[in-house]
Scaffold this motif. Structure first.
Motif, PDB file in Angstrom:
ATOM      1  N   ALA A 186      -3.053 -10.164   3.325  1.00  0.00           N
ATOM      2  CA  ALA A 186      -3.190  -9.802   1.907  1.00  0.00           C
ATOM      3  C   ALA A 186      -2.177 -10.591   1.085  1.00  0.00           C
ATOM      4  CB  ALA A 186      -2.975  -8.307   1.718  1.00  0.00           C
ATOM      5  N   GLY A 187      -2.436 -10.693  -0.217  1.00  0.00           N
ATOM      6  CA  GLY A 187      -1.565 -11.481  -1.076  1.00  0.00           C
ATOM      7  C   GLY A 187      -0.826 -10.683  -2.126  1.00  0.00           C
ATOM      8  N   TYR A 188      -1.190  -9.400  -2.281  1.00  0.00           N
ATOM      9  CA  TYR A 188      -0.572  -8.591  -3.346  1.00  0.00           C
ATOM     10  C   TYR A 188      -0.211  -7.223  -2.772  1.00  0.00           C
ATOM     11  CZ  TYR A 188       0.340  -8.853  -8.407  1.00  0.00           C
ATOM     12  OH  TYR A 188       0.938  -8.988  -9.638  1.00  0.00           O
ATOM     13  N   PHE A 189       0.986  -6.750  -3.090  1.00  0.00           N
ATOM     14  CA  PHE A 189       1.506  -5.521  -2.486  1.00  0.00           C
ATOM     15  C   PHE A 189       2.028  -4.565  -3.550  1.00  0.00           C
ATOM     16  CE2 PHE A 189       1.539  -8.910   0.527  1.00  0.00           C
ATOM     17  CZ  PHE A 189       1.067  -8.327   1.688  1.00  0.00           C
ATOM     18  N   HIS A 190       1.950  -3.265  -3.234  1.00  0.00           N
ATOM     19  CA  HIS A 190       2.223  -2.214  -4.211  1.00  0.00           C
ATOM     20  C   HIS A 190       3.192  -1.203  -3.605  1.00  0.00           C
ATOM     21  CE1 HIS A 190       0.830   1.036  -7.105  1.00  0.00           C
ATOM     22  NE2 HIS A 190       1.176   1.792  -6.084  1.00  0.00           N
ATOM     23  N   SER A 191       4.240  -0.875  -4.352  1.00  0.00           N
ATOM     24  CA  SER A 191       5.209   0.118  -3.884  1.00  0.00           C
ATOM     25  C   SER A 191       5.875   0.774  -5.085  1.00  0.00           C
ATOM     26  CB  SER A 191       6.281  -0.570  -3.031  1.00  0.00           C
ATOM     27  OG  SER A 191       7.274   0.358  -2.621  1.00  0.00           O
TER      28      SER A 191
END
Length: 220
Positions: A194-199
């Protein structure tokens, strides 16, 4: 270096995220409910202070993702009002009584938000079936899905996340989130591609993003 969206439940967190290199803000209220629609004034004031993209959560309450007629009307009104503030996108997700994507209602909101992009949030993880749910979300016109791979967190969901990235094949972005931390982002990125991460980058059980955690997420 990863692209990072920080879920911010108050304007203070959003400023911290902005100052520490986040690529995008997901702005919500209602931390204890897992994110609800933020206030108009809060959003307006934040927009004046930061210039990175702000995606706004549209969710009238916590709990499930099936809404009454009046709640759906509220969601339409909120999109309409918040759109006037020059936000950059919206985050929502509506399921029907069978926990399947409510194509008609989601499409209505996506069209109302247009030309701004929309993210289908973790209601995706409550729905049944990976491929069919993905197809329906694409049909609604979303540009992004926030998901932990229909598992409780990204570590358990990494095989499904890998599959989703392959199935989505550029039709939309798979935004990986749900228990994502600087301690596991490298492993998750390597296995999912994946290329985009959320936290939320909240590390102390409080309500504010941790600046060091944002920097660590960004630089891993």
């Amino acid at each position: 270096m990863s692209k990072i969206e920080i879920a911010c439940f108050n304007p203070e967190s959003a400023i911290i995220a902005f100052e520490n290199g986040a690529d995008r803000i997901e702005l919500c209220d209602g931390l204890s409910e897992g994110g609800t629609t933020p206030g108009f004034e809060t959003t307006k004031q934040l927009r004046e202070k930061i210039n990175i993209p702000i995606y706004v959560m549209i969710r009238p309450r916590g709990g499930d993702f099936t809404y009454s007629d009046s709640e759906f009307e509220q969601m339409k009104t909120d999109v309409d009002h918040l759109k006037s503030l020059k936000v950059d996108g919206f985050v929502f997700g509506i399921l029907d009584e069978k926990d399947e994507v409510n194509v008609e209602q989601n499409k209505t909101l996506v069209e109302l938000a247009s030309p701004l992009p929309c993210t289908f949030h973790r209601a995706f993880d409550r729905a049944k079936g990976l491929e069919g749910t993905l197809e329906k979300v694409i049909e609604c016109g979303f540009t992004t899905i926030l998901t932990s791979g229909q598992k409780p967190n990204v570590s358990e969901g990494k095989e499904n996340l890998k599959k989703l990235v392959e199935l989505a094949d550029g039709k939309l972005e798979i935004l990986v989130g749900g228990g994502l931390r600087s301690s596991n982002i490298e492993e998750i990125r390597a296995s999912t591609k994946a290329g985009y991460f959320h936290s939320s980058a909240i590390t102390d059980g409080g309500s504010f993003a941790n600046p060091d955690e944002i920097v660590a997420l960004k630089n891993k």
